[in-house]
Motif scaffolding. Structure first.
Motif, PDB file in Angstrom:
ATOM      1  N   GLU A  51       0.929  -1.461  -0.004  1.00  0.00           N
ATOM      2  CA  GLU A  51       0.036  -0.163  -0.031  1.00  0.00           C
ATOM      3  C   GLU A  51       0.853   1.403   0.027  1.00  0.00           C
ATOM      4  O   GLU A  51       1.944   1.382   0.585  1.00  0.00           O
ATOM      5  CB  GLU A  51      -0.911  -0.103   1.361  1.00  0.00           C
ATOM      6  CG  GLU A  51      -1.830  -1.068   1.366  1.00  0.00           C
ATOM      7  CD  GLU A  51      -2.910  -0.771   0.282  1.00  0.00           C
ATOM      8  OE1 GLU A  51      -3.458   0.174  -0.065  1.00  0.00           O
ATOM      9  OE2 GLU A  51      -3.569  -2.098  -0.465  1.00  0.00           O
ATOM     10  N   VAL A  52       0.460   2.344  -0.835  1.00  0.00           N
ATOM     11  CA  VAL A  52       1.040   3.479  -0.654  1.00  0.00           C
ATOM     12  C   VAL A  52       0.778   4.358   0.567  1.00  0.00           C
ATOM     13  O   VAL A  52      -0.553   4.433   0.747  1.00  0.00           O
ATOM     14  CB  VAL A  52       0.536   4.398  -1.975  1.00  0.00           C
ATOM     15  CG1 VAL A  52       1.406   5.752  -1.703  1.00  0.00           C
ATOM     16  CG2 VAL A  52       1.077   3.848  -3.146  1.00  0.00           C
ATOM     17  N   GLU A  53       1.674   4.394   1.685  1.00  0.00           N
ATOM     18  CA  GLU A  53       1.394   5.117   2.986  1.00  0.00           C
ATOM     19  C   GLU A  53       1.482   6.675   2.920  1.00  0.00           C
ATOM     20  O   GLU A  53       1.139   7.264   3.886  1.00  0.00           O
ATOM     21  CB  GLU A  53       2.174   4.305   3.873  1.00  0.00           C
ATOM     22  CG  GLU A  53       1.933   2.848   4.144  1.00  0.00           C
ATOM     23  CD  GLU A  53       0.597   2.489   4.620  1.00  0.00           C
ATOM     24  OE1 GLU A  53      -0.024   3.203   5.108  1.00  0.00           O
ATOM     25  OE2 GLU A  53       0.222   1.405   4.354  1.00  0.00           O
ATOM     26  N   ALA A  54       2.596   6.954   1.932  1.00  0.00           N
ATOM     27  CA  ALA A  54       2.806   8.640   1.840  1.00  0.00           C
ATOM     28  C   ALA A  54       3.148   8.979   0.602  1.00  0.00           C
ATOM     29  O   ALA A  54       3.702   8.225  -0.233  1.00  0.00           O
ATOM     30  CB  ALA A  54       3.988   8.889   3.071  1.00  0.00           C
ATOM     31  N   THR A  55       2.838  10.199   0.410  1.00  0.00           N
ATOM     32  CA  THR A  55       3.279  10.714  -0.849  1.00  0.00           C
ATOM     33  C   THR A  55       3.913  12.290  -0.547  1.00  0.00           C
ATOM     34  O   THR A  55       3.355  13.068   0.226  1.00  0.00           O
ATOM     35  CB  THR A  55       2.062  10.987  -1.777  1.00  0.00           C
ATOM     36  OG1 THR A  55       0.768  11.718  -1.544  1.00  0.00           O
ATOM     37  CG2 THR A  55       1.754   9.502  -2.371  1.00  0.00           C
ATOM     38  N   LEU A  56       4.646  12.911  -1.433  1.00  0.00           N
ATOM     39  CA  LEU A  56       5.119  14.174  -1.369  1.00  0.00           C
ATOM     40  C   LEU A  56       4.866  14.613  -3.106  1.00  0.00           C
ATOM     41  O   LEU A  56       5.578  14.474  -3.768  1.00  0.00           O
ATOM     42  CB  LEU A  56       6.509  14.222  -1.013  1.00  0.00           C
ATOM     43  CG  LEU A  56       7.018  15.699  -0.901  1.00  0.00           C
ATOM     44  CD1 LEU A  56       6.351  16.456   0.491  1.00  0.00           C
ATOM     45  CD2 LEU A  56       8.555  15.706  -0.500  1.00  0.00           C
TER      46      LEU A  56
END
Length: 176
Positions: free
Chosen positions: A119-124
């Motif tokens: 799962e993608v947990e963080a993005t910037l």
């Protein structure tokens, strides 16, 4: 949680504002000398016990270390490269018992995917090109509940580190 950097494309000196009420949650500041960056500090402006802002994370650019809540680790101990010639993934893990994140730069910015769940947990989200005229799209940090609970400061420091390394590479490869 979603937060916006208030300083256009500068991740080294900015305040992070929450999107829901625009309150400042972190202040990022960087000490510089004639020869370059020395330290980047992440200060929590709303510490749990009250009082003034407290430093929760530090990047030492000269010694290549991260420090979170008083625990210091070299970047080489918390980052590993993927095997394979064309694989550009970098895996980051603060310590044993914590999640490992596959951090990759996409066209719209940085993405941290948990290696155990996928799962993608963080993005910037970093604006692709800053605009000379008109309103500039701000940098946006998004963290899931899982990342927020366990690795909030670590992921923030990692994104700052990766973005600065990307900008250095981009600036030095182009030009006149």
């Amino acid at each position: 949680m979603e937060a916006i950097f208030d300083n256009k494309a500068n991740v080294l000196n900015a305040k992070l504002h929450t999107t829901h009420d625009s309150s400042v949650i972190y202040t990022i500041s960087t000490d510089q000398t004639l020869f370059g960056r020395t330290y980047t500090y992440v200060k929590d402006t709303n510490p749990a016990l009250g009082g003034g802002s407290t430093i929760v994370g530090v990047i030492n650019w000269e010694k290549k270390t991260f420090e979170i809540q008083g625990h210091r680790r070299p970047v080489n101990d918390i980052r590993r490269k993927a095997t394979g010639f064309r694989n550009k993934s970098r895996f980051w893990k603060w310590s044993e018992g914590r999640e490992e994140y596959d951090i990759v730069h996409q066209e719209e910015g940085w993405e941290a995917k948990c290696t155990s769940t996928g799962e993608v947990e963080a993005t910037l989200a970093v604006p692709y090109r800053p605009q000379l005229f008109g309103k500039t799209t701000p940098i946006v940090l998004s963290l899931s509940r899982v990342a927020l609970a366990k690795d909030e400061v670590f992921l923030l420091l990692t994104f700052i580190y990766c973005e600065m390394k990307r900008q250095e590479k981009t600036n030095s490869s182009g030009g006149w």
